[in-house]
Design a protein around this motif. Structure first.
Motif, mmCIF file in Angstrom:
data_model
loop_
_atom_site.group_PDB
_atom_site.id
_atom_site.type_symbol
_atom_site.label_atom_id
_atom_site.label_comp_id
_atom_site.label_asym_id
_atom_site.label_seq_id
_atom_site.Cartn_x
_atom_site.Cartn_y
_atom_site.Cartn_z
ATOM 1 N N UNK A 29 -0.624 -27.341 37.598
ATOM 2 C CA UNK A 29 -0.551 -26.333 36.546
ATOM 3 C C UNK A 29 -1.978 -26.008 36.118
ATOM 4 N N UNK A 30 -2.163 -24.982 35.333
ATOM 5 C CA UNK A 30 -3.530 -24.633 34.922
ATOM 6 C C UNK A 30 -4.235 -25.767 34.170
ATOM 7 N N UNK A 31 -3.444 -26.641 33.525
ATOM 8 C CA UNK A 31 -4.072 -27.684 32.703
ATOM 9 C C UNK A 31 -4.246 -29.007 33.430
ATOM 10 N N UNK A 32 -3.675 -29.133 34.588
ATOM 11 C CA UNK A 32 -3.845 -30.408 35.271
ATOM 12 C C UNK A 32 -2.990 -30.519 36.502
ATOM 13 N N UNK A 33 -3.107 -31.664 37.170
ATOM 14 C CA UNK A 33 -2.281 -31.892 38.353
ATOM 15 C C UNK A 33 -2.039 -33.385 38.471
#
Lengths: 377, 293
Positions: A29-33
């Motif tokens: 996701x844009x905020x993390x993986x």
């Protein structure tokens, strides 16, 4: 100690309870993986989330690698609330490095809500799976609200009878051994059990509510010191088991190995449970166990077991036996609400039996013969 | 058969100092191998910990596996002797998978599943300096969770606290393509280390940190001047290093020679396939760290 579960009248409708929920899995996701809590309802605190992350199952944590593999964990958080992991395989992990993406639906509830499910994580699991949208597995959301679960207020008679066949004797012996470990509060890892969910259900069904309320269990998840619960069902070979629990802090019980002949202060309760299982009366044990919210000692459970047996003997007892049974229970102080209720039931049974014996004296055609036969038994 | 015996003797863990029974294979608190303690006792000197850290999927396992394998094969005149068979697990896993053209599996977050390496390393020169190194292969998600909420994984806190040097791996390929995620992760990581080590806000932290830009085959120009690449594409990280860390060096590395992408019928995911390995820049960061110790 929470009050014991009260058996509602048959006409009571099923209720609903709100529980907090979260999803722990690996998505990009844009905020993390990678594996993390990707969504959570607002009622889960920061400390609770931290604790969840510490022990949530990550890559390769399910014992089976098939797409339909599943697992469950139930344990108490430091906040005092109950946390459950409902874990499934959910397709390929996004970096495609082999293995399935492990998807865990986390439920958090207070003890009172857990009590509504009879402190049975399998009941919570069934209720949750009926409500959770399968689409969440394929496409986890980024926001979640609290989940509303349906809860039965009375143990449906038909469900337990249909759910599990009668236990074969060898299996019953093994399950009783596991139950002994639970009651003795010894941490146990059961390796190689066939159908671990069923074995867990049998074990929980005979575990008094006072124990179940605090019991931490898991099945289907690989053993890890981070998930070192009181009762764990996992597939683990001997070398791996020795590596992970080599210090002996957990008893490793291999399913196919002979059951240890240990003694326990709960042996009387275990004998009572075995008798009921052998007679196909697991419904009775399940119902009784769910009501035992205050009786925790071996002595208290022995009294309960003896009382239940004697209540049934009263109906056919002759005067001599009746006197012995009365003497056995006359000066007993109840250990809890269920014990008190059973003592009252015993007294009512004794009164009814006295009445029937008096009538038999006046009409000696059949009753005295039946009483003598009962006494001989 | 059931095993329930406990031993009364206690051995402190090398990483977290928790007391463990002499029979324990893994520390009961942090799951670090107790063999580290026994090996350190046999060497009669405490090993130095060099931690390889980085975000999930940055390439820590592959990097460390190849590094250890190169050292074992005496690359650049280094001699690295594994202390304990468990130290060979990681290079074996990495080399075996890459030989079959697959990347090794994802490292689980559970610390008992991590691979640990304990090697005695020296350069084969006159009067060599021997260094005993412990290098754990940690899960990127566990690192991220610890950075987000300190004390989530105490083993990481203890490891980093005891580290003599750090290899901070950063996904250079993502950075080269304009993604800010590697920069933010590296900044968070360094902020965490700053908070852990800083005694004085005016003084910079002296622990050697090698910033390694991985997957540099995507942006080969970074091999010429990795420092400049970091300044241009990982500016937050760069600024943090300039401000708070006195001993930082930048490197670029690559493992994959060529990469293909496979997709099976009836599936909706793409699998990267490393067709062959071509190692470049693996040893240099480690060499630099060793010189700083």
């Amino acid at each position: 100690m929470d009050p014991g579960a009260v058996v509602d009248p048959p006409e009571a409708p099923a209720g609903t309870v709100p529980v907090e929920q979260a999803i722990f899995t690996s998505i990009r996701s844009p905020l993390g993986r990678g594996y993390r809590i990707v969504a959570a309802s607002s009622g889960i605190s920061t400390d609770e989330k931290k604790e969840i992350v510490q022990c949530a199952p990550s890559h390769g944590s399910l014992c089976a690698s098939s797409p339909t593999a599943c697992g469950l964990a139930s344990f108490e958080l430091r906040s005092g609330r109950r946390c459950l992991f409902l874990t499934r395989n959910a397709g390929v992990e996004h970096t495609a490095r082999g293995g399935c993406r492990v998807h865990t639906h986390v439920l958090v509830m207070d003890q009172e809500t857990y009590r509504r499910f009879r402190y049975d994580p399998l009941e919570v699991e069934t209720a949750a799976l009926a409500k959770i949208d399968e689409e969440l597995l394929r496409s986890p959301p980024t926001r979640l609200d609290a989940l509303t679960l349906g809860v039965q207020t009375r143990e449906p008679r038909s469900r337990q009878t249909d759910a599990a066949p009668r236990l074969p004797s060898a299996t019953a012996k093994r399950v009783a051994g596991i139950l002994r470990a639970v009651l003795d509060r010894r941490r146990t890892l059961v390796a190689g059990a066939p159908a671990p969910r069923d074995i867990l259900r049998w074990t929980l069904g005979a575990t008094p509510a006072a124990f179940r309320a605090r019991l931490s269990v898991s099945y289907g998840l690989r053993f890890s010191p981070a998930r070192s619960f009181q009762l764990v069902f996992a597939d683990v070979d001997r070398s791996e088991a020795e590596r992970v629990v080599g210090d002996g802090s957990i008893e490793i019980r291999y399913w196919d190995a002979p059951v240890p002949q240990a003694r326990s202060s709960f042996d009387a309760w275990l004998r009572f449970v075995r008798e009921r299982w052998d007679a196909g009366r697991h419904d009775d044990i399940n119902r009784l166990s769910s009501q035992l919210a205050q009786e925790e000692s071996g002595q208290a459970l022995e009294q309960i077991a003896t009382l239940c047996t004697d209540i049934e003997r009263v109906g056919q007892a002759n005067p001599a036996l009746l006197d012995r049974l009365i003497q056995r229970h006359s000066r007993v102080m109840p250990n809890g609400e269920t014990h008190a209720r059973l003592l009252a039931e015993f007294e009512n049974a004794v009164k009814a039996r006295r009445v029937s014996l008096e009538r038999a004296e006046q009409d000696p055609s059949g009753e005295t013969q039946a009483a003598t036969e009962a006494d001989a038994q | 058969m059931s095993t329930a015996a406990t031993s009364s003797a206690s051995t402190p863990c090398l990483i977290c100092a928790a007391k463990n029974s002499s029979r324990a294979v893994l520390c009961r608190e942090c799951s670090a191998p107790m063999a580290l303690v026994h090996e350190a006792a046999a060497q009669r000197r405490a090993p130095q910990i060099v931690s390889v850290i980085g975000d999930s999927n940055v390439g820590k396992t592959v990097y460390l596996g190849f590094l250890l394998d190169m050292l074992s094969q005496r690359a650049e005149n280094y001699e690295a002797v594994p202390r304990g068979a468990y130290s060979v697990d990681l290079p074996q896993i990495v080399i075996s998978h890459m030989a079959y053209r697959t990347f090794p599996p994802k490292t689980p977050m559970e610390s008992n599943e991590w691979n640990w390496a304990y090697y005695q390393v020296r350069r084969r020169v006159r009067n060599p300096k021997r260094v005993d190194l412990v290098m754990p292969d940690m899960a990127g998600e566990a690192l991220a969770a610890e950075v987000a909420a300190p004390s989530t994984f105490r083993v990481i806190q203890n490891l980093l606290g005891k580290s003599s040097g750090l290899l901070l791996l950063v996904d250079g390929a993502l950075a080269a393509h304009g993604t800010a995620q590697p920069d933010f992760f590296a900044l968070k990581m360094l902020s965490y280390i700053d908070a852990m080590f800083a005694r004085n806000r005016r003084k910079q932290i002296g622990m050697p940190i090698a910033v390694v830009l991985t997957k540099a085959d995507y942006f080969p120009q970074s091999f010429d001047d990795p420092r400049r690449f970091a300044e241009a594409n990982l500016n937050r990280l760069w600024n943090m290093c300039e401000s708070r860390f006195a001993n930082v060096a930048f490197f670029a590395c690559s493992v994959v020679g060529s990469l293909a992408y496979a997709i099976a019928e009836n599936e909706d995911f793409v699998t990267p396939v490393p067709l062959h390995t071509s190692l470049r820049g693996i040893l240099e960061p480690f060499e630099w760290i060793l010189e700083q110790l």
